[in-house]
Design a protein around this motif. Structure first.
Motif, PDB file in Angstrom:
ATOM      1  N   PHE A 152      23.445  -6.820 -22.462  1.00  0.00           N
ATOM      2  CA  PHE A 152      23.471  -5.827 -23.543  1.00  0.00           C
ATOM      3  C   PHE A 152      23.608  -6.515 -24.897  1.00  0.00           C
ATOM      4  O   PHE A 152      23.986  -7.688 -24.979  1.00  0.00           O
ATOM      5  CB  PHE A 152      24.640  -4.853 -23.324  1.00  0.00           C
ATOM      6  N   THR A 153      23.308  -5.784 -25.942  1.00  0.00           N
ATOM      7  CA  THR A 153      23.518  -6.328 -27.284  1.00  0.00           C
ATOM      8  C   THR A 153      25.019  -6.401 -27.567  1.00  0.00           C
ATOM      9  O   THR A 153      25.832  -5.773 -26.877  1.00  0.00           O
ATOM     10  CB  THR A 153      22.844  -5.450 -28.346  1.00  0.00           C
TER      11      THR A 153
ATOM     12  N   GLY B  19      26.166  -3.078 -28.303  1.00  0.00           N
ATOM     13  CA  GLY B  19      25.672  -2.056 -27.380  1.00  0.00           C
ATOM     14  C   GLY B  19      26.208  -2.192 -25.973  1.00  0.00           C
ATOM     15  O   GLY B  19      25.554  -1.770 -25.006  1.00  0.00           O
ATOM     16  N   GLN B  20      27.411  -2.785 -25.854  1.00  0.00           N
ATOM     17  CA  GLN B  20      28.035  -2.865 -24.540  1.00  0.00           C
ATOM     18  C   GLN B  20      28.295  -1.453 -24.015  1.00  0.00           C
ATOM     19  O   GLN B  20      28.504  -0.514 -24.781  1.00  0.00           O
ATOM     20  CB  GLN B  20      29.348  -3.636 -24.624  1.00  0.00           C
ATOM     21  N   PRO B  21      28.267  -1.254 -22.691  1.00  0.00           N
ATOM     22  CA  PRO B  21      28.487   0.090 -22.137  1.00  0.00           C
ATOM     23  C   PRO B  21      29.790   0.702 -22.643  1.00  0.00           C
ATOM     24  O   PRO B  21      30.833   0.038 -22.706  1.00  0.00           O
ATOM     25  CB  PRO B  21      28.544  -0.163 -20.630  1.00  0.00           C
TER      26      PRO B  21
ATOM     27  N   TYR C   5      24.699   2.667 -23.868  1.00  0.00           N
ATOM     28  CA  TYR C   5      24.578   1.217 -23.847  1.00  0.00           C
ATOM     29  C   TYR C   5      23.216   0.856 -24.416  1.00  0.00           C
ATOM     30  O   TYR C   5      22.289   1.670 -24.430  1.00  0.00           O
ATOM     31  CB  TYR C   5      24.749   0.639 -22.442  1.00  0.00           C
ATOM     32  N   THR C   6      23.089  -0.375 -24.920  1.00  0.00           N
ATOM     33  CA  THR C   6      21.830  -0.861 -25.488  1.00  0.00           C
ATOM     34  C   THR C   6      21.488  -2.194 -24.839  1.00  0.00           C
ATOM     35  O   THR C   6      22.296  -3.140 -24.874  1.00  0.00           O
ATOM     36  CB  THR C   6      21.943  -1.043 -27.012  1.00  0.00           C
ATOM     37  N   LEU C   7      20.297  -2.268 -24.243  1.00  0.00           N
ATOM     38  CA  LEU C   7      19.891  -3.477 -23.541  1.00  0.00           C
ATOM     39  C   LEU C   7      19.509  -4.576 -24.515  1.00  0.00           C
ATOM     40  O   LEU C   7      18.893  -4.335 -25.555  1.00  0.00           O
ATOM     41  CB  LEU C   7      18.698  -3.168 -22.633  1.00  0.00           C
TER      42      LEU C   7
END
Length: 373
Positions: free
Chosen positions: A192-193, A196-198, A208-210
Motif C-alpha cells: 500500500f501507499t 493508504g494503509q488499510p 486502502y490504496t494500493l
C-alpha cells in the motif's frame, strides 16, 4: 389509730392483702450496622460476614427469634433473587445484576418475635447504608463480513468498502455514549501507499490504496477500541483481533490461440487438439486493473502437464489428482508483450487429454485442457 389500747381497746385493724403485677413489655431489639459497601460492576455475588454486630433481642429476651428486614431504593442494581439481605447472624449478601452500576440506599431494621402487647416494641429503629457499584468498562465489539477477504487487481488504486465492519458496539446500554475507533495493522505495508494503509473508520468503512505495481497478500488485523478506559479492571479493546486478507493479483484473460481457453470451463467442448510429437505454444499476457498489459517480466512458472483420460472418453477431472509440478519459466516476449512456453511433446503419449497451466507470482494457478492425437 391513736385511741390507744387502755381497758382492752384495739387500735389496729385486721391485716388485708393485695398483689402488684408487673407485666412483661417487649423491648426493641438492637444492632450495630456495618460499613458502606463499594464494589465493581459485574463482580457478581457478595457476602460480608458479621456486617451487623452487637445483635440483641433486648434485655432478658435472648430466647426470642430475630430477623432483619431489608429494603433498597435501586432494585435494578441487583438480580431478582440477589437483592440485599442480612441473615440473623449478621451476614450481608447481595448479587449484582450484569452491566449495572450506581448506588443503592439500603434500609435495615431488626425484628424480634416478642410482639407489641402492653406497648412492647418488636422492631428496631431503621439504620441505613449504601452499596456503591463502580462502573467498569466493557470491551467493545463488532463483526466483519462472513467473507471478509478482499481480492483486487494490480494498480487498482484507492479502494473503499462500506459497510465492512458492522454491529459496532461500545458495550452494554450504559456505555452507549462512548466512541469507538478501530486499530488496524497489516503484515505487508509495502503493498500500500504510505498514506493508504488499510484503515476502518468509526462508521465501519474499510479504505486502502494500493502501491503502484505491487503484487502480493497482506493479512490485516482489526480490533475495536472505545474511550471508556481501563480503570477498575475495565477493558477498552476487543479481543482477539479479527483478521482478513487483501490479495492483489494480476489480471489473467486466459491462454491465447492456438489453445482454446474455454476448454477449462466446459469440459469436452472446444478442446484444442495437437499432434503428438509436435511443439505446443502456450501463451498468455497479464493486465492491471485498468486493462493495461503488464510489461515488466515476472516469474511465471510452467506447470508440468498432467495426463488424463483417453481422448475417446470424457474428460474426467478426478483423474488429475497429483499436483502439477513447476518446471521451467515461461519466456517473456517483449515484442508481443506476452509470455510463451513451447511445450515439446516428443515422447509424450498421444490419444490422451492433458491439463496444462501456469502459476503466477501472485500465487494463482490457471489451467486448461488440450488433447494429443
Amino acid at each position: 389509730d391513736d385511741g390507744g389500747t387502755a381497758n382492752g381497746g384495739v387500735d389496729t385493724s385486721a391485716a388485708q392483702s393485695f398483689t402488684i403485677t408487673v407485666n412483661a413489655v417487649n423491648d426493641a431489639p438492637s444492632f450495630t450496622k456495618g460499613a458502606d459497601q463499594t464494589v465493581n460492576e459485574d463482580s457478581g455475588a457478595h457476602s460480608v460476614a458479621n456486617w451487623a454486630s452487637a445483635i440483641s433481642a433486648g434485655p432478658n429476651e435472648s430466647s426470642q427469634t430475630l430477623d432483619f428486614q431489608v429494603t433498597n431504593d435501586n432494585n435494578a442494581l441487583f438480580t431478582a433473587t440477589g437483592q440485599p439481605k442480612v441473615s440473623a447472624s449478621g451476614t450481608l449478601t447481595y448479587t449484582l445484576a450484569a452491566d449495572a452500576n450506581g448506588t443503592a440506599n439500603v434500609d435495615v431494621k431488626l425484628h424480634d418475635d416478642g410482639g407489641t402487647a402492653n406497648g412492647g416494641v418488636d422492631t428496631s429503629a431503621t439504620q441505613s447504608f449504601k452499596i456503591n457499584v463502580t462502573a467498569v468498562n466493557d470491551a467493545p465489539s463488532f463483526q466483519l463480513p462472513a467473507s471478509p477477504n478482499q481480492t483486487v487487481l494490480l494498480n487498482a488504486g484507492a479502494q473503499s468498502v462500506s459497510p465492512f465492519a458492522t454491529n459496532i458496539s461500545a458495550g452494554p446500554a450504559d456505555e452507549a455514549s462512548q466512541t469507538v475507533s478501530f486499530l488496524v495493522s497489516n503484515n505487508n505495508n509495502s503493498l500500500f501507499t504510505a498514506t493508504g494503509q488499510p484503515a476502518i473508520d468509526a462508521s465501519g468503512k474499510l479504505t486502502y490504496t494500493l502501491a503502484q505495481d505491487a503484487i502480493g497478500t497482506a493479512t490485516v488485523s482489526v480490533q475495536a477500541k472505545d474511550n471508556g478506559g481501563t480503570a477498575n479492571g475495565g477493558v477498552d479493546t476487543s479481543t482477539p483481533a479479527k483478521t482478513f486478507t487483501i490479495d492483489v493479483n494480476y489480471g489473467f484473460s486466459g491462454f491465447l490461440q492456438p489453445i482454446n481457453w474455454t476448454a477449462h470451463q466446459v469440459l469436452d467442448t472446444n478442446v484444442s487438439t495437437f499432434k503428438a510429437g509436435s511443439t505446443v505454444p502456450v501463451k498468455f499476457y497479464l493486465t492491471d486493473a485498468n486493462g493495461n498489459r503488464v510489461v515488466q517480466p515476472v516469474n511465471a512458472q510452467w506447470n508440468t502437464p498432467q495426463k488424463g483420460s483417453a481422448t475417446n472418453q470424457a474428460i474426467d477431472e478426478s483423474l488429475y489428482t497429483d499436483p502439477a509440478t513447476s518446471g521451467s519459466l515461461y519466456r517473456w516476449d517483449s515484442m508481443a508483450q506476452q509470455y510463451i512456453y513451447n511445450w515439446s511433446t516428443k515422447g509424450v503419449a498421444g490419444g490422451f487429454y492433458y491439463k496444462i497451466g501456469v502459476t503466477l507470482p501472485d500465487g494463482n494457478t490457471y489451467y486448461t485442457y488440450i488433447s494429443l492425437r
